[in-house]
Enzyme design. Structure first.
Site, PDB file in Angstrom:
ATOM      1  N   ASN A   1       0.683  -1.219  -0.032  1.00  0.00           N
ATOM      2  CA  ASN A   1      -0.133   0.261   0.013  1.00  0.00           C
ATOM      3  C   ASN A   1       0.872   1.255   0.054  1.00  0.00           C
ATOM      4  O   ASN A   1       2.023   1.240   0.220  1.00  0.00           O
ATOM      5  CB  ASN A   1      -0.955  -0.137   1.284  1.00  0.00           C
ATOM      6  CG  ASN A   1      -2.286   0.763   0.946  1.00  0.00           C
ATOM      7  OD1 ASN A   1      -2.074   1.709   0.141  1.00  0.00           O
ATOM      8  ND2 ASN A   1      -3.078   0.517   1.789  1.00  0.00           N
TER       9      ASN A   1
ATOM     10  N   GLY B   1       6.357   1.371   3.167  1.00  0.00           N
ATOM     11  CA  GLY B   1       7.886   0.937   3.235  1.00  0.00           C
ATOM     12  C   GLY B   1       8.662   0.282   2.145  1.00  0.00           C
ATOM     13  O   GLY B   1       9.688  -0.248   2.135  1.00  0.00           O
TER      14      GLY B   1
ATOM     15  N   THR C   1      12.176   1.934   1.511  1.00  0.00           N
ATOM     16  CA  THR C   1      12.933   1.648   2.656  1.00  0.00           C
ATOM     17  C   THR C   1      13.658   0.296   2.304  1.00  0.00           C
ATOM     18  O   THR C   1      14.681  -0.153   2.414  1.00  0.00           O
ATOM     19  CB  THR C   1      12.373   1.428   4.255  1.00  0.00           C
ATOM     20  OG1 THR C   1      11.548   2.852   4.376  1.00  0.00           O
ATOM     21  CG2 THR C   1      13.501   1.171   5.168  1.00  0.00           C
TER      22      THR C   1
ATOM     23  N   GLU D   1       9.905  -1.719  -8.027  1.00  0.00           N
ATOM     24  CA  GLU D   1       9.078  -1.001  -6.869  1.00  0.00           C
ATOM     25  C   GLU D   1       7.672  -1.234  -7.643  1.00  0.00           C
ATOM     26  O   GLU D   1       7.685  -0.372  -8.493  1.00  0.00           O
ATOM     27  CB  GLU D   1       9.335   0.317  -6.464  1.00  0.00           C
ATOM     28  CG  GLU D   1       8.460   1.003  -5.312  1.00  0.00           C
ATOM     29  CD  GLU D   1       8.811   2.462  -4.986  1.00  0.00           C
ATOM     30  OE1 GLU D   1       9.790   3.116  -5.520  1.00  0.00           O
ATOM     31  OE2 GLU D   1       8.045   2.998  -3.920  1.00  0.00           O
TER      32      GLU D   1
END
Ligand SMILES: Cc1cc2cn([C@H]3C[C@H](O)[C@@H](CO)O3)c(=O)nc2[nH]1
Length: 220
Positions: free
Chosen positions: A17, A21, A24, A91
């Site tokens: 979502n 993170g 990260t 990502e």
């Protein structure tokens, strides 16, 4: 290098979502053997001066198709980028674009039905004519309330009006796609990490993924 064979890298999609993170996680795995491909958000925020991300959040019905069409193009570009690295980590993916974000806009009637159909036609054509690949999905699983607080703390201007309910819907779509596998196909096996944990504890979660990467790296 004569005859350099670009072997197909072990490809990982990092899904989750807003505020789960992902950046990260990607930064933790930044190393010479890994080709890190972050979400091209800056491209979405400035296409010849147009902030499509901002326009979409301001008026999803008018700009949802425009924005998601460009997202699909930029994600396809990343998917089709050849890599000499043994591991390619992205990502998100063209899949979460379709199964989570586009699906959400359609189900919430934030996008005209005709726009949804056109986006789906593009998605079906692309995924049947291009080998998108994907060997593993890492799902940074969170609860909506946690990511809502993180999103507010990050204070990305375009997200300033995103309500908790929107994150709840996106969460449910991620759960249905990656865990419950109710409607949409899952293109790769899923590894679930508890991404509600504080940053300091996330290292422990990330370490769970190390064996996967070391296995992939040894193959080369
Ligand atoms: C693949 C994909 C990523 C993605 C991100 N977004 C939004 C969510 C966040 O507010 C911002 C950055 O991830 O873009 C979207 O609306 N549709 C998307 N589709």
């Amino acid at each position: 290098m004569a005859g350099a064979v670009s072997v197909k890298p072990f490809t990982v999609f990092v899904e989750g979502n807003i505020g789960s993170g992902k950046t990260t996680f990607l930064n933790h795995f930044a190393r010479p053997d890994v080709d890190l491909l972050s979400e091209p958000v800056d491209m979405w925020r400035n296409v010849e001066g147009h902030n499509l991300l901002g326009l979409m959040y301001e008026n999803p019905s008018r700009w949802g198709l425009t924005f998601q069409t460009y997202v699909q193009l930029t994600m396809l570009d990343l998917h089709t980028r050849t890599s000499t690295h043994p591991v390619k980590m992205m990502e998100r993916s063209i899949y979460s674009a379709r199964y989570c974000f586009v699906e959400n806009l359609a189900r919430e009637e934030l996008m005209p039905a005709a726009d949804y159909v056109v986006l789906d036609e593009w998605f079906k054509w692309i995924t049947s004519h291009f080998h998108i690949g994907g060997d593993l999905i890492v799902y940074l699983r969170t609860c909506p309330e946690v990511v809502f607080e993180r999103m507010k703390a990050r204070a990305r201007e375009e997200e300033s009006c995103v309500p908790l309910e929107y994150l709840r819907k996106l969460h449910k779509l991620h759960e249905d796609w990656l865990l419950n596998q109710t409607k949409f196909c899952c293109p790769a096996p899923v590894m679930v990490l508890d991404a509600n944990r504080d940053l300091s504890e996330m290292e422990e979660e990330f370490r769970k993924c190390e064996p996967i990467f070391s296995a992939a790296l040894q193959k080369t």
